[in-house]
Design a protein around this motif. Structure first.
Motif, short mmCIF file in Angstrom:
data_model
loop_
_atom_site.label_atom_id
_atom_site.label_comp_id
_atom_site.label_asym_id
_atom_site.label_seq_id
_atom_site.Cartn_x
_atom_site.Cartn_y
_atom_site.Cartn_z
N CYS A 98 0.78 -1.32 -0.15
CA CYS A 98 -0.01 -0.10 -0.07
C CYS A 98 0.80 1.26 -0.23
O CYS A 98 2.09 1.34 -0.70
CB CYS A 98 -0.90 -0.01 1.30
N THR A 99 0.49 2.34 0.52
CA THR A 99 1.19 3.52 0.47
C THR A 99 2.37 3.47 1.32
O THR A 99 3.45 4.03 0.86
CB THR A 99 0.25 4.78 1.15
N SER A 100 2.22 2.51 2.48
CA SER A 100 3.46 2.38 3.35
C SER A 100 4.75 1.54 2.72
O SER A 100 5.80 2.07 2.27
CB SER A 100 3.29 2.05 4.69
N HIS A 102 4.78 -0.02 -0.51
CA HIS A 102 5.20 0.47 -2.04
C HIS A 102 5.75 2.03 -1.97
O HIS A 102 6.71 2.22 -2.38
CB HIS A 102 4.20 0.20 -2.97
N GLY A 103 4.55 2.97 -1.36
CA GLY A 103 5.00 4.32 -1.71
C GLY A 103 6.11 4.78 -0.86
O GLY A 103 6.65 5.64 -1.32
N VAL A 104 6.22 4.17 0.30
CA VAL A 104 7.48 4.84 1.09
C VAL A 104 8.66 3.80 1.19
O VAL A 104 9.60 4.32 0.74
CB VAL A 104 7.20 4.85 2.62
N CYS A 105 8.45 2.64 1.47
CA CYS A 105 9.56 1.63 1.68
C CYS A 105 10.08 1.16 0.30
O CYS A 105 11.34 1.16 0.05
CB CYS A 105 9.27 0.38 2.55
N VAL A 107 9.97 2.85 -2.88
CA VAL A 107 10.38 3.90 -3.21
C VAL A 107 11.68 4.17 -2.90
O VAL A 107 12.85 4.32 -3.45
CB VAL A 107 9.54 5.02 -3.29
N ALA A 108 11.99 4.10 -1.54
CA ALA A 108 12.98 4.37 -0.67
C ALA A 108 14.05 3.26 -1.00
O ALA A 108 15.21 3.36 -1.17
CB ALA A 108 12.89 4.51 0.71
N SER A 111 12.78 0.43 -5.80
CA SER A 111 12.28 -0.71 -6.45
C SER A 111 11.62 -0.04 -7.77
O SER A 111 10.22 0.32 -7.32
CB SER A 111 11.27 -1.62 -5.39
N ARG A 113 9.55 -2.00 -9.21
CA ARG A 113 8.02 -2.72 -8.93
C ARG A 113 7.20 -1.68 -7.99
O ARG A 113 5.92 -1.49 -8.38
CB ARG A 113 8.18 -3.89 -8.14
N ALA A 117 3.71 0.39 -8.80
CA ALA A 117 2.38 0.16 -8.20
C ALA A 117 2.15 1.52 -7.65
O ALA A 117 1.00 1.99 -7.65
CB ALA A 117 2.98 -0.53 -7.00
N THR A 118 3.32 2.36 -7.10
CA THR A 118 2.72 3.64 -6.42
C THR A 118 2.12 4.62 -7.78
O THR A 118 1.33 5.24 -7.36
CB THR A 118 4.16 4.35 -5.85
N MET B 46 5.30 12.21 1.86
CA MET B 46 5.85 11.07 1.30
C MET B 46 7.16 11.40 1.06
O MET B 46 8.14 10.38 1.22
CB MET B 46 5.13 10.80 0.08
N ARG B 77 12.51 -6.64 -6.34
CA ARG B 77 12.31 -5.31 -6.87
C ARG B 77 11.75 -5.15 -8.16
O ARG B 77 11.58 -4.19 -8.69
CB ARG B 77 13.46 -4.71 -6.60
N SER B 88 -2.99 -3.05 -7.56
CA SER B 88 -2.71 -1.52 -7.17
C SER B 88 -3.87 -0.80 -7.59
O SER B 88 -4.51 0.42 -7.00
CB SER B 88 -1.40 -1.24 -7.86
#
Lengths: 139, 150
Positions: A98-100, A102-105, A107-108, A111, A113, A117-118, B46, B77, B88
């Motif tokens: 979800c946002t955490s 995919h969106g935070v972890c 992306v950090a 990835s 993938r 997704a984000t 974010m 990844r 998604s």
């Protein structure tokens, strides 16, 4: 109620705390702070070694238990909340995050993938809000 | 020790969600509504989260172990498959309808508001539906975005 005026410094500091939480979990536990994954696995009977997923969620809830969630109550009609909840629950498990997660972890973690997704869930959510609010698809 | 660190990570994460005000669905919807009075706050939150978490992921991606000696479990990844895209998109519809994603859904539950309980029950039900595992999908249906160099 409508949206609040949030000072940029507050948005950035809040985000930094979220990032610090994700950093602590990957540095010390070697795990991704993805809330849909953590909650979904607990619901499927897998609290993880030592029950770390329960410990994480307990910590997650502590500030809101002490200070309140900062929202009066949800105004949306219940059939909409039920439908949205089902879609969020099913979609985040099928899409592995979800946002955490995919969106935070993700992306950090650079990835591709998670970038995809984000981009998809933010884009589809923006389109959904547009159709609901401006194209007359909902009252 | 791993329980303490997981708990502390949760407190930081939950505190950050509260401070950023993203537990309020109206603030999330104000970011998602690009055709009205667009509010970029979620983007700042974010971005800050990603920047702070980035070095930690960089370190653990290389060592593959946590500082407490636990083998790291970092997700693939590079796999691109239908569940990622379809899931998604389905999540995006639910998020756009409500402004609520799983983290805030849990925080909202602490008030035991009727709407929050309905959302959380539906969320749990949606999560309990058995999803076809991506690992079991035929290899021919998967694509790799890039072969990792190591």
């Amino acid at each position: 109620m409508g949206p609040e005026q949030i000072p940029i410094s507050q948005s950035v500091l809040g985000g930094a705390l979220i990032g610090a939480g994700a950093a602590v979990l990957i540095l010390f536990n070697g795990r991704v702070a993805g809330i849909s994954g953590i909650l979904g696995r607990i619901l499927h009977g897998d609290p993880g070694p030592g029950g770390w997923r329960i410990a994480f969620l307990s910590g997650l809830l502590l500030p809101a238990l002490l200070l309140g969630p900062g929202v009066k109550g949800l105004q949306a009609p219940w059939p909409l909340l039920a439908t949205a909840g089902l879609l969020v629950g099913f979609g985040t498990r099928l899409g592995s995050g979800c946002t955490s997660g995919h969106g935070v972890c993700g992306v950090a973690n650079l990835s591709p993938r998670s970038f995809i997704a984000t981009g998809i869930f933010i884009g589809v959510a923006m389109l959904t809000v547009f159709l609901a609010r401006h194209a007359g698809w909902a009252s | 020790m791993t329980l303490i660190s997981a708990f502390v990570a949760g407190v930081l994460f939950g505190g950050g969600l509260l401070l950023s005000r993203m537990s309020n669905p109206d603030n999330v919807l104000a970011f998602l509504d690009v055709a009205a009075d667009w509010r970029p706050a979620l983007l700042y939150t974010m971005a800050a989260a990603v920047i702070v978490a980035f070095p930690a992921f960089w370190v653990v991606r290389r060592s593959q172990r946590s500082w407490l000696g636990v083998a790291a479990e970092l997700p693939d990844r590079f796999r691109l498959d239908a569940p990622l895209i379809v899931g998604s998109a389905i999540f995006g519809v639910g998020w756009g309808l409500s402004g609520i994603c799983p983290g805030p859904a849990l925080l909202l539950l602490t008030r035991a508001d009727r709407g929050a309980i309905i959302f959380a029950l539906a969320l749990a039900l949606g999560m309990l539906v058995r999803v076809p595992s991506a690992e079991s999908a035929p290899r021919s249906r998967q694509r790799r975005l890039h072969e990792p160099s190591h």
